[in-house]
Design an enzyme around this catalytic site. Structure first.
Site, PDB file in Angstrom:
ATOM      1  N   HIS A 148       1.410   1.083 -13.287  1.00  0.00           N
ATOM      2  CA  HIS A 148       2.250  -0.050 -13.695  1.00  0.00           C
ATOM      3  C   HIS A 148       3.713   0.386 -13.617  1.00  0.00           C
ATOM      4  CE1 HIS A 148       3.384  -3.793 -15.611  1.00  0.00           C
ATOM      5  NE2 HIS A 148       4.200  -3.075 -16.358  1.00  0.00           N
ATOM      6  N   GLU A 151       6.216   6.382  -9.338  1.00  0.00           N
ATOM      7  CA  GLU A 151       4.863   5.947  -8.991  1.00  0.00           C
ATOM      8  C   GLU A 151       4.169   6.866  -8.000  1.00  0.00           C
ATOM      9  OE1 GLU A 151       4.521   1.802  -7.989  1.00  0.00           O
ATOM     10  OE2 GLU A 151       6.342   1.348  -9.083  1.00  0.00           O
ATOM     11  N   GLY A 190       0.771  -1.235   0.000  1.00  0.00           N
ATOM     12  CA  GLY A 190       0.000   0.000   0.000  1.00  0.00           C
ATOM     13  C   GLY A 190       0.805   1.289   0.000  1.00  0.00           C
TER      14      GLY A 190
END
Ligand code: GRF
Length: 211
Positions: free
Chosen positions: A109, A180, A11
């Protein structure tokens, strides 16, 4: 805009989203629920720490994929979710869900799509293949989810350098930290503020004031 974040693991991307909302880097968005197919996913702990409802929902507890899909759609619709965020969610989604949320479901991704993506390319495997190929640059991609695997319209990408001596773990961490954890919150912020349009399968980002 009401979000649901679907998770299966640690997470850290969820954490980046929750922190970005709390710091005002994402506006006009709230996380209504975090849904995991793993009871012990630390992502559920992170949700709790931020006062967000976290629920366990797994295909394993249903007769078939379609019943699981209906249960998942029910949880989303009863909370009036506008955007689904897949943040390390390792469950094959039922087609009904993908159609119900066309251009309203995004995925992060850990590579520059169309490289190193598709069936079997998730987690460390992606970075192992990047190193195996000897790439000098990799990165991450946020895209809308369609029926394929990592094939939907690309929203944002960010490149990350591959360095001498990188291991898959070191590279994974750098891609998370430098790509990310920034582009996923940024993509959510853009969508929540109507700065993203999809035309002929391509994403148009409207920057600045013009909406
Ligand atoms: C990340 O590497 C993401 O790119 C991939 O799955 C991983 C999830 O990590 N989709 P976390 O659970 O957000 O830490």
């Amino acid at each position: 805009m009401k979000l649901a974040v679907l998770v299966s693991g640690g997470g850290t991307n969820l954490e980046a989203i929750l922190t970005a909302i709390e710091e005002g880097k994402i506006t006009n968005a709230t996380v209504e629920v975090v849904i995991s197919n793993k009871k012990d996913a630390y992502a559920l702990e992170r949700a709790k720490n931020h006062g967000i409802e976290g629920i366990y929902l797994s295909p394993k507890d249903y007769e078939n994929r379609s019943q699981f899909g209906n249960a998942l759609v029910h949880e989303l619709q009863k909370r009036n979710v506008d955007l689904i965020v897949l943040a390390g969610y390792l469950v094959i989604l039922p087609k009904e869900l993908i159609h119900a949320y066309e251009n309203r479901m995004i995925n992060i991704h850990p590579s520059l799509i169309p490289s190193f993506c598709g069936k079997g390319f998730y987690g460390l495997k992606v970075h192992e293949e990047v190193l195996e190929r000897g790439c000098k640059v990799t990165g991450a991609t946020v895209h809308f989810v369609d029926e394929g695997t990592d094939t939907g319209p690309i929203i944002l990408q960010r490149a990350v350098e591959v360095l001498e001596g990188d291991t898959p773990e070191i590279l994974q961490k750098r891609v998370m930290e430098q790509a990310e954890w920034s582009i996923l919150p940024e993509a959510i912020h853009l969508i929540a503020n109507q700065k993203i349009r999809v035309e002929d399968g391509h994403v148009i980002t409207v920057r600045g004031e013009q909406a």
